[in-house]
Design an enzyme around this catalytic site. Structure first.
Site, PDB file in Angstrom:
ATOM      1  N   HIS A 158       0.867  -1.080   0.041  1.00  0.00           N
ATOM      2  CA  HIS A 158      -0.018  -0.003  -0.150  1.00  0.00           C
ATOM      3  C   HIS A 158       0.761   1.375   0.015  1.00  0.00           C
ATOM      4  O   HIS A 158       0.912   2.063   1.078  1.00  0.00           O
ATOM      5  CB  HIS A 158      -0.861  -0.074   1.145  1.00  0.00           C
ATOM      6  CG  HIS A 158      -2.104   0.947   1.264  1.00  0.00           C
ATOM      7  ND1 HIS A 158      -1.906   2.249   0.844  1.00  0.00           N
ATOM      8  CD2 HIS A 158      -3.316   0.723   1.727  1.00  0.00           C
ATOM      9  CE1 HIS A 158      -2.986   2.655   1.091  1.00  0.00           C
ATOM     10  NE2 HIS A 158      -3.862   1.898   1.522  1.00  0.00           N
ATOM     11  N   GLU A 257      -0.712   1.239  -5.503  1.00  0.00           N
ATOM     12  CA  GLU A 257      -0.446  -0.044  -4.654  1.00  0.00           C
ATOM     13  C   GLU A 257      -0.402  -1.320  -5.619  1.00  0.00           C
ATOM     14  O   GLU A 257      -1.277  -1.547  -6.556  1.00  0.00           O
ATOM     15  CB  GLU A 257      -1.670  -0.145  -3.853  1.00  0.00           C
ATOM     16  CG  GLU A 257      -1.748   1.102  -2.962  1.00  0.00           C
ATOM     17  CD  GLU A 257      -3.106   1.050  -2.017  1.00  0.00           C
ATOM     18  OE1 GLU A 257      -3.635  -0.129  -1.691  1.00  0.00           O
ATOM     19  OE2 GLU A 257      -3.700   1.956  -1.932  1.00  0.00           O
TER      20      GLU A 257
END
Length: 283
Positions: A158, A257
């Site tokens: 992330h 991500e």
């Protein structure tokens, strides 16, 4: 205790959080054992690539905001009632397995084998994160099913990227990928992604190469062994309510991500391993 090569130290905050401080001819970096969380990577001669707020917090039982949280072994809301969003990996301390260094880079390996500490999670999942800190940043996440039943996995590296101004930033490489936004599947736009409000999209793109251009520099992200790329910016209203962020921080951050997310779920047979990887480079 893992021995540390020259230029790498294991340090500790007053709260007890341990972290690696890396000073190598190729880069400067910081990586916490909590969540196997990279909070800083700066190639020599460049500005920091990874975003972290001046208001950052370092909790001991939840995730650090910013940097590169590891969403694992599920992404988003859990299918099992009572479990937190984005899995348990980012909320727990990992074991430092190895640190090595050569003329080009520092290599760090951390492992997590504690599914039994997550009440209600029925699977025996093992994670290994290998990070190569150098002129480029290489991150590889291995998932092994150590149990007898099939293991469903969704996951994400992330990554919060540091951008000069989100209003002048664009992302290319996903022009021909369909995406899901607010639960609805949308057809590929055929255009670069630009930002003028909250953006939270899952793009279905196999092994994509994405490029972030903020008008001052370009960052290349190669996503490997994944079928999804998540693009997220919370914009002002949501950012103002997030812990570890200032209201204005949305202007200097963008998440792109490397992921298996939503319909891009991996089903691992007993004893099998699946790996995803991200290669990050300032162009």
């Amino acid at each position: 205790m893992t021995s540390m090569p020259e230029g790498v130290t294991l340090e500790q905050l007053a709260s007890g959080q341990q972290f690696l401080q890396i000073s190598h001819p190729s880069c400067q970096a910081t990586m916490f054992l909590h969540g196997a969380h990279i909070t800083h990577w700066q190639p020599t001669g460049e500005k920091p690539v990874i975003f972290l707020s001046e208001k950052v917090e370092y909790p001991t039982n939840s995730a650090i905001r910013g940097g590169i949280p590891i969403c694992w072994p599920w992404f988003g809301a859990s299918k099992i009632e009572g479990l937190n969003s984005h899995g348990y990996a980012r909320n727990q301390a990992w074991q430092l397995a190895n640190v090595s260094s050569d003329i080009d880079a520092v290599v760090v390996t951390m492992v997590l084998d504690n599914s039994a500490k997550t009440p209600g999670y029925p699977h025996d999942a093992l994670a290994k994160l290998t990070v190569v800190f150098g002129k480029t940043l290489e991150i590889k996440l291995d998932t092994t099913n150590a149990g007898e039943q099939p293991l469903p996995v969704t996951q994400a590296l992330h990554t919060y990227f540091n951008v000069a101004d989100i209003h002048n930033t664009k992302v290319t490489g996903l022009e021909h990928a369909d995406y899901v936004e607010k639960g609805e599947r949308q057809a590929a736009s055929g255009e670069a992604i630009t930002f003028n409000g909250e953006t939270d999209r899952v793009y279905y793109a196999n092994n994509a190469n994405t490029e972030i251009d903020d008008g001052e520099r370009k960052i290349l992200v190669r996503h490997r062994n994944t079928g999804a790329v998540v693009v997220w910016n919370p914009w002002r209203d949501i950012a103002s309510g997030l812990s570890g962020m200032q209201e204005s921080d949305y202007q200097q951050m963008l998440c792109v991500e490397t992921a298996n997310a939503l319909a891009d779920e991996i089903m691992l047979a007993s004893g099998s391993t699946h790996s995803i990887a991200a290669h990050i480079e300032v162009l």
